[in-house]
Design an enzyme around this catalytic site. Sequence first.
Site, PDB file in Angstrom:
ATOM      1  N   HIS A  13     -65.746  98.794  51.525  1.00  0.00           N
ATOM      2  CA  HIS A  13     -66.239 100.397  51.672  1.00  0.00           C
ATOM      3  C   HIS A  13     -67.905 100.222  52.026  1.00  0.00           C
ATOM      4  CE1 HIS A  13     -65.905 104.850  51.740  1.00  0.00           C
ATOM      5  NE2 HIS A  13     -67.238 104.406  51.990  1.00  0.00           N
ATOM      6  N   HIS A  15     -71.298 101.234  54.488  1.00  0.00           N
ATOM      7  CA  HIS A  15     -71.818 101.973  55.906  1.00  0.00           C
ATOM      8  C   HIS A  15     -73.220 100.869  56.430  1.00  0.00           C
ATOM      9  CE1 HIS A  15     -69.811 105.620  54.969  1.00  0.00           C
ATOM     10  NE2 HIS A  15     -70.006 105.295  53.765  1.00  0.00           N
ATOM     11  N   LYS A  99     -59.871 105.265  58.984  1.00  0.00           N
ATOM     12  CA  LYS A  99     -60.480 105.942  58.037  1.00  0.00           C
ATOM     13  C   LYS A  99     -60.207 107.717  58.185  1.00  0.00           C
ATOM     14  CE  LYS A  99     -63.063 107.325  54.456  1.00  0.00           C
ATOM     15  NZ  LYS A  99     -64.450 106.844  53.902  1.00  0.00           N
ATOM     16  N   HIS A 136     -61.175 109.588  52.601  1.00  0.00           N
ATOM     17  CA  HIS A 136     -62.140 110.237  51.771  1.00  0.00           C
ATOM     18  C   HIS A 136     -61.234 111.511  51.219  1.00  0.00           C
ATOM     19  CE1 HIS A 136     -66.165 111.629  51.224  1.00  0.00           C
ATOM     20  NE2 HIS A 136     -65.665 112.756  50.830  1.00  0.00           N
ATOM     21  N   HIS A 174     -63.439 105.178  47.073  1.00  0.00           N
ATOM     22  CA  HIS A 174     -64.424 105.643  45.989  1.00  0.00           C
ATOM     23  C   HIS A 174     -64.099 106.762  45.161  1.00  0.00           C
ATOM     24  CE1 HIS A 174     -64.978 108.745  49.294  1.00  0.00           C
ATOM     25  NE2 HIS A 174     -65.784 108.091  49.933  1.00  0.00           N
ATOM     26  N   ASP A 247     -69.643 101.493  48.890  1.00  0.00           N
ATOM     27  CA  ASP A 247     -69.956 102.712  49.710  1.00  0.00           C
ATOM     28  C   ASP A 247     -71.443 102.651  49.747  1.00  0.00           C
ATOM     29  OD1 ASP A 247     -69.838 105.225  50.972  1.00  0.00           O
ATOM     30  OD2 ASP A 247     -69.408 106.504  48.964  1.00  0.00           O
TER      31      ASP A 247
HETATM   32  C1  NCD Z   1     -71.714 108.371  52.831  1.00  0.00           C
HETATM   33  C2  NCD Z   1     -72.596 108.337  54.203  1.00  0.00           C
HETATM   34  O1  NCD Z   1     -73.798 108.587  53.952  1.00  0.00           O
HETATM   35  O2  NCD Z   1     -72.050 107.879  55.200  1.00  0.00           O
HETATM   36  N1  NCD Z   1     -72.087 109.006  51.882  1.00  0.00           N
HETATM   37  C3  NCD Z   1     -71.823 109.191  50.629  1.00  0.00           C
HETATM   38  O3  NCD Z   1     -72.420 109.979  49.800  1.00  0.00           O
HETATM   39  N2  NCD Z   1     -70.879 108.420  50.251  1.00  0.00           N
HETATM   40  C4  NCD Z   1     -70.216 109.180  53.512  1.00  0.00           C
HETATM   41  C5  NCD Z   1     -69.076 108.932  52.614  1.00  0.00           C
HETATM   42  O4  NCD Z   1     -68.746 107.922  52.205  1.00  0.00           O
HETATM   43  O5  NCD Z   1     -69.009 109.842  51.869  1.00  0.00           O
HETATM   44 ZN    ZN Z   2     -68.647 105.993  52.373  1.00  0.00          ZN
END
Ligand code: NCD
Ligand code: ZN
Length: 345
Positions: A13, A15, A99, A136, A174, A247
């Site tokens: 996971h 970003h 997702k 999520h 998460h 995450d």
């Molecule tokens: C994530 C993001 O910034 O894209 N933020 C987070 O707090 N984890 C989005 C997510 O996974 O909820």
């Molecule tokens: Zn995330």
Amino acid sequence: MDRLTLRRPDDWHLHLRDGEMLRAVTPETARHFGRAIIMPNLVPPVVRGAEAAAYRDRILAAIPESADFKPLMTLYLTEDTDPADLVAAHRDGIITAVKLYPAGATTNSASGVRNFDKVRPVLEAMAEAGIPLCTHGEVVDSHVDIFDREAVFIDTVLDPLRRNTPGLRVVMEHITTSQGVDYARSGGEDLGATITTHHLVINRNAILVGGIKPHYYCLPVAKREEHRLALREAATSGDACFFLGTDSAPHLDHLKENACGCAGCFTATNTMSILAEVFEQDGALDKLEGFASLNGPRFYRLPPNESQIVLEKGAPVDYPAHIDTVEGPVTVFDPMMPLHWRVVE
Ligand code: NCD
Ligand code: ZN
């Protein structure tokens, strides 16, 4: 023990964003990880197979030559998702998973799902084709306390959704609560759960005691200590349903240190050092490879990585307090403890 050899870990996971941010953060993950499930919550989101393929190519262009890293792409489920496009993207090897964001649950989730009946045909096609759904797991109802949103999601959304869609493979992304741990354990082969690095380290005091600390704010928000301890037990237990999804979610510092600060902790840079410290504290260094390198591929029905990484224990590790992007700095997650394990090869 002061030397640890692991199969190369994967991040289930992650970003990476786009543009300048993508260029700045991708090398941080590609340095230690073999693969990562790439979140599709760009603006606009990645909803069609062709968009995932184009995003994958932008990621590939940001990976340093020396790295051995493969992005595993996802599509963002909307109420308008075309099942045929999604199944074709999976069949063609463009995407690995899909997702689900409840609309409004987190960063860039406005295009997510409000009415679950509308995505029923897509979920059925996914169950049929064996495509995992990454969830999520938070409800967004304004009357539900933010600290209860995960537990309520499990009871009112996730469990009915799984019962209504036999065969659907689901990852609880998460997880942050003991309820999440218990539900993941009860789910059998078709249910897995990712646990982040930061939720193994912080509880909600980190965000709120001694002043408000925006760099510890993420979603799902960190909970009480008893929940952190349940996550530690789960991650270090060796149970195959639990695996690493950092995450890691970079935001520019000025957007976190803000009257309406963004959610997300950026942990790509020091995750492996933190995890080794955590697993050692719990007397479970022998379980780290399962959590970071083996359980994830097993759930996703992929082989573990062939290559290895080596960590060595020594004097406290130096890592940057922030990484620089063209648009400004991004603070690296501070675990509030010295780290002694360094990735050496
Ligand atoms: C994530 C993001 O910034 O894209 N933020 C987070 O707090 N984890 C989005 C997510 O996974 O909820
Ligand atoms: Zn995330």
